[in-house]
Design a protein around this motif. Structure first.
Motif, PDB file in Angstrom:
ATOM      1  N   ARG A   1       2.026  -8.452   3.169  1.00 39.95           N
ATOM      2  CA  ARG A   1       0.591  -8.209   2.995  1.00 39.95           C
ATOM      3  C   ARG A   1       0.353  -7.760   1.573  1.00 39.95           C
ATOM      4  O   ARG A   1       1.209  -7.142   0.945  1.00 39.95           O
ATOM      5  N   LYS A   2      -0.831  -8.044   1.073  1.00 39.46           N
ATOM      6  CA  LYS A   2      -1.168  -7.746  -0.317  1.00 39.46           C
ATOM      7  C   LYS A   2      -2.425  -6.898  -0.402  1.00 39.46           C
ATOM      8  O   LYS A   2      -3.344  -7.027   0.408  1.00 39.46           O
ATOM      9  N   ALA A   3      -2.452  -6.046  -1.427  1.00 35.70           N
ATOM     10  CA  ALA A   3      -3.652  -5.304  -1.791  1.00 35.70           C
ATOM     11  C   ALA A   3      -3.577  -5.079  -3.302  1.00 35.70           C
ATOM     12  O   ALA A   3      -2.531  -5.275  -3.921  1.00 35.70           O
ATOM     13  N   ALA A   4      -4.691  -4.677  -3.892  1.00 35.10           N
ATOM     14  CA  ALA A   4      -4.703  -4.502  -5.344  1.00 35.10           C
ATOM     15  C   ALA A   4      -5.925  -3.709  -5.754  1.00 35.10           C
ATOM     16  O   ALA A   4      -6.877  -3.537  -4.983  1.00 35.10           O
ATOM     17  N   VAL A   5      -5.895  -3.230  -7.001  1.00 39.65           N
ATOM     18  CA  VAL A   5      -7.062  -2.614  -7.614  1.00 39.65           C
ATOM     19  C   VAL A   5      -7.567  -3.559  -8.697  1.00 39.65           C
ATOM     20  O   VAL A   5      -6.793  -4.121  -9.464  1.00 39.65           O
TER      21      VAL A   5
ATOM     22  N   HIS B   1      -0.737   3.968  -3.896  1.00 42.58           N
ATOM     23  CA  HIS B   1      -0.636   3.086  -2.739  1.00 42.58           C
ATOM     24  C   HIS B   1       0.815   2.679  -2.464  1.00 42.58           C
ATOM     25  O   HIS B   1       1.241   2.629  -1.304  1.00 42.58           O
ATOM     26  N   ARG B   2       1.565   2.390  -3.513  1.00 43.37           N
ATOM     27  CA  ARG B   2       2.971   2.006  -3.309  1.00 43.37           C
ATOM     28  C   ARG B   2       3.771   3.158  -2.718  1.00 43.37           C
ATOM     29  O   ARG B   2       4.650   2.944  -1.875  1.00 43.37           O
TER      30      ARG B   2
ATOM     31  N   TRP C   1       4.740  -4.806   2.100  1.00 39.54           N
ATOM     32  CA  TRP C   1       3.424  -4.691   1.503  1.00 39.54           C
ATOM     33  C   TRP C   1       3.550  -4.543  -0.009  1.00 39.54           C
ATOM     34  O   TRP C   1       4.478  -3.890  -0.505  1.00 39.54           O
ATOM     35  N   SER C   2       2.606  -5.112  -0.742  1.00 38.92           N
ATOM     36  CA  SER C   2       2.575  -4.962  -2.198  1.00 38.92           C
ATOM     37  C   SER C   2       1.182  -4.523  -2.641  1.00 38.92           C
ATOM     38  O   SER C   2       0.187  -4.788  -1.957  1.00 38.92           O
ATOM     39  N   TYR C   3       1.131  -3.842  -3.777  1.00 41.72           N
ATOM     40  CA  TYR C   3      -0.144  -3.379  -4.331  1.00 41.72           C
ATOM     41  C   TYR C   3      -0.065  -3.513  -5.845  1.00 41.72           C
ATOM     42  O   TYR C   3       0.795  -2.912  -6.485  1.00 41.72           O
TER      43      TYR C   3
ATOM     44  N   THR D   1      -4.308  -0.518   6.069  1.00 39.10           N
ATOM     45  CA  THR D   1      -3.079  -0.688   6.853  1.00 39.10           C
ATOM     46  C   THR D   1      -3.264  -0.391   8.330  1.00 39.10           C
ATOM     47  O   THR D   1      -2.453  -0.828   9.164  1.00 39.10           O
ATOM     48  N   GLY D   2      -4.280   0.397   8.670  1.00 40.51           N
ATOM     49  CA  GLY D   2      -4.447   0.819  10.054  1.00 40.51           C
ATOM     50  C   GLY D   2      -3.488   1.926  10.454  1.00 40.51           C
ATOM     51  O   GLY D   2      -3.453   2.321  11.624  1.00 40.51           O
TER      52      GLY D   2
END
Length: 285
Positions: A15-19, A33-34, A45-47, A264-265
């Motif tokens: 899964r991916k997320a970012a700023v 976040h990491r 997961w990556s950020y 992420t829940g």
């Protein structure tokens, strides 16, 4: 409405997320976040961070696939993103600013604002539940979030210290919208605001340095939203006088905790681990 977690998004695995923002190079969000992902065991997961301005934002969003869980947004995107979303929470709508986007399982883009509850949580962590009056230094985007937080914290009037009548009118307008009694005063009188039981400094680095010599003998609580450089001259003088100080890292961590939980829940997000990671990053320069 409240933002929904992204854990029911289609597909499995990474899964991916970012700023996103501009400039973005010095954002601490990836560090926080990491650290949370590592502590929660979310090894797939990556950020990351991406330099994105208003012009590039629509194309960036269109290019995201189902592996994306969410986005954090900083300036200048907090308002520019709103027309590109399917819905926004009441909290985000109250200040017309979105700093969090969650992608739901049915492919919808939901915008939220975690700055406001993040401010409230940071104050409560320092024992500030209610004050009778407060002062806000500045009138930018963060100042409107501060007023929204003060709607839950301040029982009486809030004085906003600003540099122009146009800014004063904006702050009074936000006060009416948010249900906060806002009085405005000229920035030249900002030293008077330091005598309030709670003063929130929302201005850019260096702006409040000249006020450091005006800290009263028995100050209340200062919430300075900056975190780099830290401490600010005002925060250092405040601490030296024995006053309580809430810093920008406190805000950043608390709002990031809420983002991690929404994306992420997984609850609760590891606040202490995230704060320690942020402190290490700032100390390393």
């Amino acid at each position: 409405m409240t933002a929904r977690a992204a854990t029911d998004a289609p597909g499995s695995g990474a899964r991916k997320a970012a700023v996103l923002g501009s400039p973005i190079d010095h954002s601490l969000s990836p560090v926080l976040h990491r650290a949370a992902y590592a502590e929660l065991g979310l090894t797939d997961w990556s950020y990351d961070r991406y330099e994105v301005d208003e012009a590039r934002l629509p194309g960036f969003l269109e290019g995201l696939d189902a592996s994306w869980a969410g986005l954090s947004l900083t300036m200048p995107l907090k308002r520019a993103v709103i027309p590109l979303l399917d819905e926004i929470t009441d909290t985000a709508a109250s200040v017309e600013a979105v700093n969090t986007v969650v992608f739901t399982g049915d492919g919808r883009r939901v915008g939220d604002n975690t700055d406001i509850p993040g401010m409230i949580a940071a104050l409560r962590e320092r024992g500030v539940e209610k004050v009778e009056t407060a002062a806000v230094l500045g009138a930018g985007a963060t100042a409107s979030s501060a007023l929204a937080a003060l709607a839950h914290v301040c029982a009486g009037p809030v004085t906003a210290y600003v540099r122009s009548e146009a800014r004063a009118a904006e702050m009074r307008g936000w006060g009416e919208r948010l249900g906060v009694q806002v009085r405005t005063a000229d920035w030249a009188d900002a030293a008077e605001g330091l005598r309030a039981p709670l003063a929130i400094a929302t201005t850019p680095a260096g702006t409040t340095d000249a006020l450091a010599g005006a800290v009263p003998d028995r100050p209340g609580t200062l919430f300075d939203v900056l975190y780099d450089p830290w401490p600010t001259a005002l925060a250092a003088a405040w601490s030296a006088r024995g006053g309580a100080v809430v810093g920008g890292l406190d805000l950043l961590v608390h709002q990031a905790v809420l983002q991690v939980e929404q994306m992420t829940g997984r609850t609760p997000a590891p606040l202490a681990v995230m704060r320690a990671a942020g402190e290490r990053a700032l100390a390393a320069g």
